[in-house]
Design a protein around this motif. Structure first.
Motif, PDB file in Angstrom:
ATOM      1  N   CYS A  49       0.731  -1.264   0.092  1.00 27.05           N
ATOM      2  CA  CYS A  49      -0.025  -0.090   0.041  1.00 27.05           C
ATOM      3  C   CYS A  49       1.046   1.114   0.124  1.00 27.05           C
ATOM      4  O   CYS A  49       1.827   1.324   0.851  1.00 27.05           O
ATOM      5  CB  CYS A  49      -1.047  -0.063   1.044  1.00 27.05           C
ATOM      6  SG  CYS A  49      -1.844   1.433   1.222  1.00 27.05           S
ATOM      7  N   ALA A  75      -0.871   4.313  -0.394  1.00 27.31           N
ATOM      8  CA  ALA A  75      -1.655   5.557  -0.028  1.00 27.31           C
ATOM      9  C   ALA A  75      -1.033   6.298   1.226  1.00 27.31           C
ATOM     10  O   ALA A  75      -0.006   5.884   1.920  1.00 27.31           O
ATOM     11  CB  ALA A  75      -3.116   5.144   0.188  1.00 27.31           C
ATOM     12  N   CYS A  96      -0.324   4.757   5.069  1.00 31.24           N
ATOM     13  CA  CYS A  96       0.729   3.933   4.847  1.00 31.24           C
ATOM     14  C   CYS A  96       2.172   4.528   4.453  1.00 31.24           C
ATOM     15  O   CYS A  96       3.198   4.264   5.172  1.00 31.24           O
ATOM     16  CB  CYS A  96       0.516   2.688   3.950  1.00 31.24           C
ATOM     17  SG  CYS A  96      -0.569   1.606   4.538  1.00 31.24           S
ATOM     18  N   CYS A 105      -4.546   1.908  -0.794  1.00 29.80           N
ATOM     19  CA  CYS A 105      -5.679   1.507   0.275  1.00 29.80           C
ATOM     20  C   CYS A 105      -6.139   0.281   0.235  1.00 29.80           C
ATOM     21  O   CYS A 105      -6.630  -0.129  -0.606  1.00 29.80           O
ATOM     22  CB  CYS A 105      -6.358   2.491   0.591  1.00 29.80           C
ATOM     23  SG  CYS A 105      -7.128   2.758   2.286  1.00 29.80           S
ATOM     24  N   GLY A 130      -7.768  -0.771   3.091  1.00 29.38           N
ATOM     25  CA  GLY A 130      -8.600  -0.682   4.130  1.00 29.38           C
ATOM     26  C   GLY A 130      -8.184  -0.981   5.519  1.00 29.38           C
ATOM     27  O   GLY A 130      -8.671  -1.483   6.531  1.00 29.38           O
ATOM     28  N   CYS A 164      -5.605   0.842   6.971  1.00 35.69           N
ATOM     29  CA  CYS A 164      -4.982   2.262   7.498  1.00 35.69           C
ATOM     30  C   CYS A 164      -4.613   2.292   8.587  1.00 35.69           C
ATOM     31  O   CYS A 164      -3.303   2.908   8.893  1.00 35.69           O
ATOM     32  CB  CYS A 164      -5.699   3.427   7.094  1.00 35.69           C
ATOM     33  SG  CYS A 164      -6.698   3.359   5.497  1.00 35.69           S
ATOM     34  N   GLY A 166      -0.787   0.395   9.500  1.00 32.29           N
ATOM     35  CA  GLY A 166       0.103   0.641   8.300  1.00 32.29           C
ATOM     36  C   GLY A 166       1.672   0.500   8.733  1.00 32.29           C
ATOM     37  O   GLY A 166       1.857   0.853  10.085  1.00 32.29           O
TER      38      GLY A 166
END
Ligand code: FES
Length: 157
Positions: free
Chosen positions: A82, A84, A87, A123, A125, A127, A130
């Motif tokens: 990830c 995003a 993360c 992402c 899900g 988060c 991370g």
């Protein structure tokens, strides 16, 4: 399912037949083909287009638009890191750099021996835990460099 031994027209026909009743079945059809084959072989595009009465451009556009569709076979192990914001804030870019170095490939590539594909995702899900990654479909959180490298090297996941 192996591409070399797969009758693509038969595969496409059977998948389309099982979803033909849906309104706009293209995404569902492509997902099932990828689940069965591991990727969307370029030869599948005209077959799906013909079965669903769409243009090749329509099908190709969907395959290339969505990052989850692959046009090449994946490695035996697939790592999706990830990248995003949440993360990234927890160091996912360090993981990406470490993996690229350890595997000798860049994100989006597969090792020459076909053992590992390194992908990115934005992402999962997960988060709050991370940096997160998905390794062969299994979700991991709070990963550090050594854990990821160990998973790659030992094959444990
Ligand atoms: S930002 Fe990485 S799981 Fe959501």
């Amino acid at each position: 399912m192996n591409r070399a031994t797969t009758d693509l027209p038969e595969l496409v026909r059977s998948v389309v037949d099982s979803h033909r009743h849906l309104r706009g079945p293209l995404l569902v059809v492509l997902r099932e083909i990828q689940d069965r084959l591991g990727y969307i072989d370029p030869d599948v595009v005209p077959l799906v287009a013909a079965e669903l009465n769409l243009s090749r451009a329509d099908v190709h556009g969907v395959v290339t638009f969505y990052r989850d569709f692959r046009s090449e076979p994946p490695g035996r192990k697939t790592l999706r890191i990830c990248r995003a914001e949440a993360c990234q804030a927890m160091g996912s870019e360090l993981l990406v750099n470490a993996l690229e170095q350890a595997l000798g490939i860049k994100v989006g590539q597969t090792t020459t021996d076909g053992s590992t594909t390194l992908d990115q995702v934005f992402c999962l899900g997960n988060c709050a835990l991370g940096p997160a990654a998905q390794i062969d479909g299994r979700l991991y959180g709070r990963l550090d460099r050594d854990q990821v490298i160990d998973i790659v090297r030992t094959g444990r996941s």
